[in-house]
Structures are given as C-alpha cells and as structure tokens.
Write a protein that holds these residues in place. Sequence first.
Motif: not given
Length: 162
Positions: A135-159
């Motif tokens: 029921g809250l009014e959303v006054v703004e949604v700021n979006i920061a795109v920090s990276d692009v997932k490339l198709p040839e990149e494997e999923e991040e290895e398990e630490p």
Amino acid sequence: MTDMTQRNRTGDPESETASAPGVGTRKATRRGGGDPATRGRTTIADGVVEKIAGLATRDVRGVHAMGSGLSRTFGAVRDRVPGGSKAVTRGVKAEVGEVQTALDLEIVVEYGVSIADVARDVRENVVAAVERMTGLEVVEVNIAVSDVKLPEEEEEEEPRLQ
C-alpha cells in the motif's frame, strides 16, 4: 467508568436509529471511534519491501543476478553454509517512510537483451508488487546495471574454503 448503555438511554442523538413507522425507537450501542481499519498504525520494515522488490526483480526476463560481484561472491559462500538461506535482498536497498518508499537496485543483465527494456520491465514489476502488497507509494526505482552475463562465461565457480 461510564456504562455505554446507560449513556445511550439518556438520548444521545447519534445513537438512535430510524425504525419502521409504528414501531418503538430502538437505541443502538455505539462503540469505538469509526472504521476499524483506521484504528492503529501499520509500519512496514525496510527488509519487507526489499524482499518484495528482490523477488519482483528476479521475475523479469533478462535479469541474470542481483548485487555487485563482491556481494554475489559472499552470497554464494553464505548460500552453501548449512542452514544458510538464499539472500533475496542482495542488490536491493529500500528507504521506507510512512506512506512512500524509494528503492535502489543493482542488477546483472544477460548479454543480448535491451538494458533499457529490462530496466523498464523491472521498474513496472517492482512498483506493481510493492504497491499492491504494502500500500506504499513507490516514488522511485533507481537501477544500476553492474555487469553483463556473457554467454561464454561459465557460472561462477564455487568459492573454495581452505
């Protein structure tokens, strides 16, 4: 302490109800102060709005992940700890007031999608979900795109913990 029924019998005009012709006047007992929905105050924690926004963001096609690389790495470690839970709020920051909220999102998009379209879809989905559920009014949604997932990149290895 005053007996409400006694006070109503004294002729309080607000407590009288109309009756059918020929029937005696009936007195109604009046309780409380108006609509029950207006009694009291509801507060919504920042974390609640962050969870709703996080889930709504992940539902959008083209969003690969949320959060910065560092927060995703720590999150991957935390997710693998027994008893640990997936961080739904990773990459989401909410500021909640009494009737309004503002959101900051950090996302990773998939390669090949229109970032502008993904950002628009994320905003629409997040605003709809947060406003509908809180029921809250959303006054703004700021979006920061920090990276692009490339198709040839494997999923991040398990630490690996050593």
